[in-house]
Design an enzyme around this catalytic site. Structure first.
Site, PDB file in Angstrom:
ATOM      1  N   LYS A   1      -8.879  -3.125  -7.341  1.00 13.44           N
ATOM      2  CA  LYS A   1      -9.608  -1.865  -7.459  1.00 13.44           C
ATOM      3  C   LYS A   1      -8.660  -0.665  -7.430  1.00 13.44           C
ATOM      4  O   LYS A   1      -8.975   0.398  -7.953  1.00 13.44           O
ATOM      5  CB  LYS A   1     -10.609  -1.770  -6.304  1.00 13.44           C
ATOM      6  CG  LYS A   1     -11.531  -0.586  -6.363  1.00 13.44           C
ATOM      7  CD  LYS A   1     -12.461  -0.645  -7.563  1.00 13.44           C
ATOM      8  CE  LYS A   1     -13.359   0.572  -7.601  1.00 13.44           C
ATOM      9  NZ  LYS A   1     -14.733   0.292  -8.000  1.00 13.44           N
TER      10      LYS A   1
ATOM     11  N   LYS B   1       0.825  -1.211   0.000  1.00 18.48           N
ATOM     12  CA  LYS B   1       0.000   0.000   0.000  1.00 18.48           C
ATOM     13  C   LYS B   1       0.857   1.259   0.000  1.00 18.48           C
ATOM     14  O   LYS B   1       0.509   2.271  -0.586  1.00 18.48           O
ATOM     15  CB  LYS B   1      -0.949   0.029   1.212  1.00 18.48           C
ATOM     16  CG  LYS B   1      -2.101  -0.955   1.100  1.00 18.48           C
ATOM     17  CD  LYS B   1      -3.402  -0.278   0.684  1.00 18.48           C
ATOM     18  CE  LYS B   1      -4.395  -1.231   0.036  1.00 18.48           C
ATOM     19  NZ  LYS B   1      -5.151  -2.037   0.979  1.00 18.48           N
TER      20      LYS B   1
ATOM     21  N   LYS C   1      -2.175  -8.727  -9.539  1.00 18.29           N
ATOM     22  CA  LYS C   1      -3.541  -9.218  -9.380  1.00 18.29           C
ATOM     23  C   LYS C   1      -4.534  -8.135  -9.808  1.00 18.29           C
ATOM     24  O   LYS C   1      -4.226  -6.939  -9.744  1.00 18.29           O
ATOM     25  CB  LYS C   1      -3.800  -9.665  -7.938  1.00 18.29           C
ATOM     26  CG  LYS C   1      -3.795  -8.546  -6.941  1.00 18.29           C
ATOM     27  CD  LYS C   1      -4.142  -9.025  -5.536  1.00 18.29           C
ATOM     28  CE  LYS C   1      -4.114  -7.793  -4.633  1.00 18.29           C
ATOM     29  NZ  LYS C   1      -4.253  -8.013  -3.236  1.00 18.29           N
TER      30      LYS C   1
HETATM   31  P1  TYM Z   1     -10.566  -7.215  -0.317  1.00 15.26           P
HETATM   32  O1  TYM Z   1     -11.699  -6.276  -0.101  1.00 15.26           O
HETATM   33  O2  TYM Z   1      -9.319  -6.677  -0.906  1.00 15.26           O
HETATM   34  O3  TYM Z   1     -11.025  -8.422  -1.202  1.00 15.26           O
HETATM   35  C1  TYM Z   1     -12.213  -9.165  -0.933  1.00 15.26           C
HETATM   36  C2  TYM Z   1     -12.010 -10.620  -1.323  1.00 15.26           C
HETATM   37  O4  TYM Z   1     -11.680 -10.724  -2.711  1.00 15.26           O
HETATM   38  C3  TYM Z   1     -10.500 -11.479  -2.881  1.00 15.26           C
HETATM   39  N1  TYM Z   1      -9.760 -10.935  -4.044  1.00 15.26           N
HETATM   40  C4  TYM Z   1      -9.291 -11.677  -5.050  1.00 15.26           C
HETATM   41  N2  TYM Z   1      -9.323 -13.005  -5.290  1.00 15.26           N
HETATM   42  C5  TYM Z   1      -8.770 -13.450  -6.439  1.00 15.26           C
HETATM   43  N3  TYM Z   1      -8.163 -12.635  -7.345  1.00 15.26           N
HETATM   44  C6  TYM Z   1      -8.091 -11.302  -7.144  1.00 15.26           C
HETATM   45  N4  TYM Z   1      -7.505 -10.506  -8.045  1.00 15.26           N
HETATM   46  C7  TYM Z   1      -8.668 -10.763  -5.948  1.00 15.26           C
HETATM   47  N5  TYM Z   1      -8.783  -9.506  -5.437  1.00 15.26           N
HETATM   48  C8  TYM Z   1      -9.446  -9.640  -4.278  1.00 15.26           C
HETATM   49  C9  TYM Z   1      -9.722 -11.302  -1.573  1.00 15.26           C
HETATM   50  O5  TYM Z   1      -8.813 -12.351  -1.350  1.00 15.26           O
HETATM   51  C10 TYM Z   1     -10.848 -11.280  -0.560  1.00 15.26           C
HETATM   52  O6  TYM Z   1     -11.214 -12.594  -0.198  1.00 15.26           O
HETATM   53  N6  TYM Z   1      -8.563  -7.637   4.275  1.00 15.26           N
HETATM   54  C11 TYM Z   1      -9.649  -8.101   3.412  1.00 15.26           C
HETATM   55  C12 TYM Z   1     -11.026  -7.834   3.965  1.00 15.26           C
HETATM   56  C13 TYM Z   1     -11.286  -8.408   5.317  1.00 15.26           C
HETATM   57  C14 TYM Z   1     -11.518  -9.784   5.627  1.00 15.26           C
HETATM   58  C15 TYM Z   1     -11.767  -9.815   7.018  1.00 15.26           C
HETATM   59  C16 TYM Z   1     -11.544 -10.952   4.867  1.00 15.26           C
HETATM   60  C17 TYM Z   1     -11.381  -7.715   6.474  1.00 15.26           C
HETATM   61  N7  TYM Z   1     -11.662  -8.545   7.494  1.00 15.26           N
HETATM   62  C18 TYM Z   1     -12.019 -11.012   7.666  1.00 15.26           C
HETATM   63  C19 TYM Z   1     -11.806 -12.164   5.528  1.00 15.26           C
HETATM   64  C20 TYM Z   1     -12.030 -12.172   6.912  1.00 15.26           C
HETATM   65  C21 TYM Z   1      -9.565  -7.357   2.085  1.00 15.26           C
HETATM   66  O7  TYM Z   1      -9.046  -6.267   2.007  1.00 15.26           O
HETATM   67  O8  TYM Z   1     -10.225  -7.965   1.052  1.00 15.26           O
END
Ligand code: TYM
Length: 343
Positions: free
Chosen positions: A210, A115, A207
């Site tokens: 957003k 980040k 990857k």
């Molecule tokens: P976030 O919001 O970045 O992403 C949400 C979910 O999407 C998956 N993901 C992907 N999977 C495959 N290919 C990609 N290019 C890709 N981009 C995103 C992520 O692996 C995720 O499962 N820290 C977490 C949010 C969070 C969370 C939690 C998740 C907060 N507390 C507790 C599980 C349990 C995050 O930023 O995900």
């Protein structure tokens, strides 16, 4: 019984990586759950504010994410769907866990480095004059994530591969708590979806995300068929002839093969590539676009229908979800406070 928990940041309408890596898996788990299983899905707005957010944009993006979660098939009468900031127990447990969390472990986590754009060069970063850029909230982001999971005593956490490190940390933090105060939490299992890492259409070594400044790098779940076709036509591939599956040598083509396979719930990428072997790049891109357009059509239609219902409907869903989530989290906090002498 299982307790499934997962979270997603309120980034507005989610992209294909979020869908294949997480949201579709959430919906699948909902369909296969037995009646006694609990499913809990959170829009993690307190995580989102570790990056500066314009208040109006955050409000909008929370609503869009909620509508999208419903549109992919999460049923608020079966699953608990809620916004993290409405459930203060998450922040309360985060504080408690942070009292036992190691800063050494946190400093090795990769997310804050990416980040801040410091890559693996964290030591140089820390010894330089840069530390004011690293905010405490971003550094302790994984502690809040651990609290999200543990406060509902989740047993399984479906995520994409980029979250695996955070889940290891969660188990570590739970173990530390247990050795001080006794066992309260199950150790949550990481459930990786078959689509672990969907790559950017513009740079197949990154990857799909957003935060990429180039919108054509990602497909959004409500993109129109024309937008989807255009984005795939612009996808970076290579100048070799024919289609093969080889993520190292041909990352762009292999990413398209993977997307094509995942949309059909297949993971035999070599076979899929073989079926496409005589396609030109243009034909491959047309085929992938076609299957993505068809696969996303029902989601886009449902999103539109929900949007027409208006903000009042979404507000009712969010408030009802928060009420159930507070109940679930408070049950755990009673045990935690009791175990620690805070009751
Ligand atoms: P976030 O919001 O970045 O992403 C949400 C979910 O999407 C998956 N993901 C992907 N999977 C495959 N290919 C990609 N290019 C890709 N981009 C995103 C992520 O692996 C995720 O499962 N820290 C977490 C949010 C969070 C969370 C939690 C998740 C907060 N507390 C507790 C599980 C349990 C995050 O930023 O995900």
């Amino acid at each position: 019984p299982k307790v499934v928990f997962s979270g997603i940041q309120p980034t507005g309408v989610p992209h294909l990586g979020n869908y294949l890596g997480a949201l579709r898996q959430w919906a699948d788990l909902q369909s296969s759950a037995s009646p006694s299983d609990k499913l809990i899905f959170s829009i993690v707005d307190l995580h989102a504010i570790t990056q500066r957010q314009a208040p109006e944009a955050l409000r909008l993006h929370r609503r869009e994410m909620l509508a999208a979660i419903l549109a992919v098939g999460i049923d608020p009468n079966r699953s608990i769907v809620f916004e993290q900031s409405r459930v203060p127990q998450h922040a309360e447990l985060m504080w408690i866990l942070s009292c036992g969390a190691s800063t050494g472990y946190l400093s090795r986590m990769t997310q804050w480095k990416s980040k801040l754009g410091v890559g693996e060069d964290a030591d140089a970063f820390a010894s330089g004059n840069n530390t004011p850029r690293l905010k405490l909230g971003l550094f302790s982001y994984p502690v809040l994530q651990a609290a999200d999971i543990l406060v509902h005593r989740a047993t399984e956490v479906p995520v994409g591969e980029d979250q695996a490190q955070h889940l290891e940390f969660t188990r570590e933090v739970a173990g530390t708590f247990h050795s001080s105060y006794g066992t309260v939490f199950p150790l949550p299992k990481t459930v990786l979806s078959p689509a672990r890492r969907v790559m950017s259409l513009r740079d197949p070594l990154q990857k799909m995300s957003k935060s990429d400044p180039q919108p054509p790098s990602r497909i959004l779940l409500i993109d129109t068929p024309e937008e989807i076709s255009k984005k795939f036509q612009k996808a970076v591939t290579d100048s070799e002839e024919g289609v093969t599956y080889d993520p190292r040598a041909r990352p762009g083509v292999s990413n398209l093969v993977q997307i094509y396979a995942h949309m059909q719930r297949r993971t035999d990428f070599h076979n899929v590539a073989n079926e496409l072997k005589d396609c030109t790049m243009k034909e491959l891109k047309d085929k992938v676009a076609g299957i993505v357009i068809e696969g996303l059509r029902p989601i886009r239609d449902e999103y539109e229908r929900i949007s027409k219902e208006g903000d009042r409907y979404l507000e009712i869903v969010a408030e009802e979800g928060a009420r159930k989530a507070r109940e679930s989290a408070e049950e755990t906090m009673v045990l935690v406070r009791h175990a620690m002498g805070l009751a």
